[in-house]
Design a protein around this motif. Structure first.
Motif, short mmCIF file in Angstrom:
data_model
loop_
_atom_site.label_atom_id
_atom_site.label_comp_id
_atom_site.label_asym_id
_atom_site.label_seq_id
_atom_site.Cartn_x
_atom_site.Cartn_y
_atom_site.Cartn_z
N PHE A 194 0.83 -1.20 0.00
CA PHE A 194 0.00 0.00 0.00
C PHE A 194 0.87 1.25 0.00
O PHE A 194 0.55 2.25 -0.65
N ALA A 195 2.01 1.18 0.72
CA ALA A 195 2.91 2.34 0.76
C ALA A 195 3.38 2.69 -0.66
O ALA A 195 3.45 3.86 -1.03
N LEU A 220 -7.41 -1.78 -3.10
CA LEU A 220 -7.63 -0.93 -1.92
C LEU A 220 -8.57 -1.64 -0.94
O LEU A 220 -8.34 -1.67 0.27
N LYS A 221 -9.63 -2.23 -1.51
CA LYS A 221 -10.60 -2.90 -0.62
C LYS A 221 -9.98 -4.11 0.05
O LYS A 221 -10.29 -4.41 1.21
N SER A 257 -4.18 -5.19 7.08
CA SER A 257 -2.71 -5.24 7.09
C SER A 257 -2.07 -3.85 7.16
O SER A 257 -0.89 -3.73 7.44
N VAL A 258 -2.86 -2.82 6.88
CA VAL A 258 -2.31 -1.46 6.94
C VAL A 258 -2.49 -0.93 8.35
O VAL A 258 -3.59 -0.58 8.75
N ARG A 259 -1.40 -0.93 9.13
CA ARG A 259 -1.56 -0.63 10.56
C ARG A 259 -1.11 0.78 10.93
O ARG A 259 -1.57 1.33 11.91
N ASP A 260 -0.18 1.32 10.14
CA ASP A 260 0.27 2.69 10.43
C ASP A 260 -0.94 3.63 10.37
O ASP A 260 -1.69 3.63 9.39
N ARG A 275 -5.56 5.87 7.55
CA ARG A 275 -6.46 6.98 7.28
C ARG A 275 -6.50 7.29 5.78
O ARG A 275 -7.57 7.52 5.20
N GLN A 276 -5.34 7.25 5.14
CA GLN A 276 -5.30 7.49 3.69
C GLN A 276 -6.05 6.40 2.94
O GLN A 276 -6.73 6.68 1.95
#
Ligand code: ZN
Length: 530
Positions: free
Chosen positions: A5-6, A62-63, A70-73, A78-79
């Motif tokens: 994602f990054a 994205l979904k 898995s996106v924890r930051d 939020r993004q």
């Protein structure tokens, strides 16, 4: 879709930031010149920006990132939430995206260039507004009011086609209708929203009725008519959305011949939130073929913030400059180290809240003394009348905004119903203004927002409530007195706690962090209803 994602975010910003900037530049060019080629450019640019969020593969990725957790930051998460909502709306064919943009632009173009005839001559909105404020003759007032509505007939058929198209799109995306789609994309829960608006409607009903009865008695005296003789054109603006000037209080006289732009500049400088750079890039005065309204635009999220206005040395424009520059400082002072997607307001209504909080200040004696050069004694004499007018203005605006929100909800629920009848039944119930006899015109369509910024008006209501809530929190939380004028503590608090975080928190979390409570009507009611 492979990769993290990054990585997606890095590509996204490189791809979308320039499109966002071009869409904004094009809108600016179209509204400052009214030129057809700029309007064309505007359609192309806004379509390109929408299409940049339409790729089904990217949406699926994205979904799945969202579903996997898995996106924890927190900043990344939020993004991700913001992106999923942005993509949701654009999962439609490119031709449809293009068509929506073109139809919206067409309506925008009509409003930019349309000048109704008044006594045989083209009249601007400022001209019509003047008549409704100053003219004593009922026939002249009626002519100006009717002229102000005449764009409705031009716009209505286009608006209805557009509403049908918006609904078709929404249903294809799995929403009940376009109203539901918009709220969902704007991170608002429809039932929570209407619970809140219902509370506001009930709490303002009696105070509004009392305030309006008093206003009406004054108008009856002024125009020499009985209660039955009062018509919509006896009020001071085409929609009865603002407080008319009171006989005892000539606010425009306080601003006549003065530099209202300079006042706004000095006010923001006094908060420690300078706006000179913004004013330099702005387009502030009336010109032919220029959009007659006012707006603020963050062109690139890198500091290019501008205001379009049509300033006259009047109270309304002094307030409007404070309002638009409130949006402007919000954008200017986003923490620039945040990623592109978060260098934005927490919500449209949080930036409205700040703008409204500032726009109200022309109704406060302290501000008039410090910024508008009004004498202390005169300001004290006016203080009571100023407060009453501000209060009336807020009550009128709330009732009016409830009309628009209720109308749009119904419009998208069933665009085939008798919309003229619906419009006037809402106006009668919520604003207590009766239609002229035999009125059979699409008056709803003379409100620009329905065509060009659909399902937006609830943001003004939420902004109204949040404006009071933030203002009420300033003394305790910013350690400041907070008449706002000259209050650097309040300025620093707004900058650090409201503007700086940009969109990193969802709106209700931002409000909790800034004011200590979730959004509610309490502070507004305390400030204006008592
Ligand atoms: Zn605004």
């Amino acid at each position: 879709m492979s990769g993290s994602f990054a990585e997606f975010l890095r590509t996204y910003e490189r791809r979308v930031a320039p499109l966002n900037k071009e869409a904004n530049e094009a809108f600016w060019a179209a509204t400052t010149t009214g030129r057809p080629e700029e309007q064309e450019r505007c359609v192309r640019a806004s379509s390109a920006l929408r299409r940049a969020h339409s790729d089904p593969g990217q949406f699926a990725a994205l979904k799945s990132w969202q579903a996997s957790g898995s996106v924890r930051d927190p900043l990344e998460a939020r993004q991700l939430a913001i992106l999923v909502r942005a993509y949701t709306e654009q999962q439609i064919p490119p031709e449809t995206i293009e068509e929506l943009a073109r139809r919206e632009q067409e309506i925008q173009g009509l409003f930019t260039s349309f000048r109704p005839l008044l006594e045989g001559r083209p009249a601007s909105e400022n001209d019509l507004g003047r008549v409704l404020v100053e003219e004593r003759d009922a026939a002249c007032r009626r002519a100006a009011w009717e002229a102000s509505k005449s764009i409705g007939a031009e716009v209505a058929p286009r608006l209805l086609e557009l509403a049908a198209l918006r609904n078709r799109v929404a249903r294809e995306l799995g929403f009940r209708d376009y109203f539901a789609l918009r709220l969902s994309v704007d991170e608002l829960d429809e039932s929570e929203l209407f619970v809140l608006l219902g509370k506001l409607e009930r709490a303002t009903r009696r105070p509004f009725r009392r305030a309006k009865a008093e206003l009406d008695r004054g108008l009856e005296r002024r125009f020499g008519v009985g209660p039955e003789g009062l018509k919509p054109w006896h009020y001071a603006d085409p929609f009865f959305q603002e407080a008319p000037p009171a006989d005892t209080l000539d606010l425009d006289a306080l601003f006549a011949g003065k530099d209202v732009v300079g006042m706004a500049r000095d006010f923001y400088a006094g908060l420690g939130l300078p706006v000179d750079d913004i004013l330099e890039r702005s387009d502030l005065f009336e010109r032919e073929n220029k959009n007659q309204h006012a707006y603020c635009m963050d062109v690139d999220r890198e500091g290019d913030v501008r205001v379009l206005a049509n300033v006259r040395a009047e109270e309304r424009w002094a307030g409007t400059m404070l309002h638009e520059l409130g949006h402007a400082v919000y954008s200017k002072f986003h923490d620039r180290s945040l990623p592109f997607l978060l260098r934005d307001a927490a919500h449209m209504f949080t930036t409205e809240a700040v703008a409204m909080m500032m726009g109200r200040l022309t109704g406060e004696a302290d501000w008039l003394v410090k910024l508008a050069g009004v004498g202390e004694k005169q300001a004290q004499d006016l203080a009571g009348a100023l407060a009453a007018r501000l209060r009336l203005g807020e009550l009128l605006f709330v009732r009016w905004a409830l009309v628009v929100v209720s109308f749009e909800r119904e419009l998208y629920r069933d665009p085939a119903q008798d919309l003229n009848g619906l419009w006037w039944s809402l106006v009668t119930r919520l604003q207590e203004v009766r239609p002229p006899e035999e009125r059979r015109a699409p008056d709803y369509a003379s409100k620009i927002h329905l065509g060009t910024v659909p399902v937006y008006y609830q943001n003004y209501l939420l902004g109204t409530l949040a404006a009071s809530q933030i203002r009420a929190a300033l003394p305790a939380r910013a350690g400041a007195e907070s008449g706002l004028a000259g209050d650097r503590g309040a300025g620093a608090f707004l900058r650090e706690r409201v503007f700086g975080p940009g969109a990193r928190y969802p709106w209700n979390e931002l409000l909790r962090r800034t004011t200590g409570a979730p959004l509610g009507p309490k502070a507004f009611l305390r400030q204006f209803v008592g």
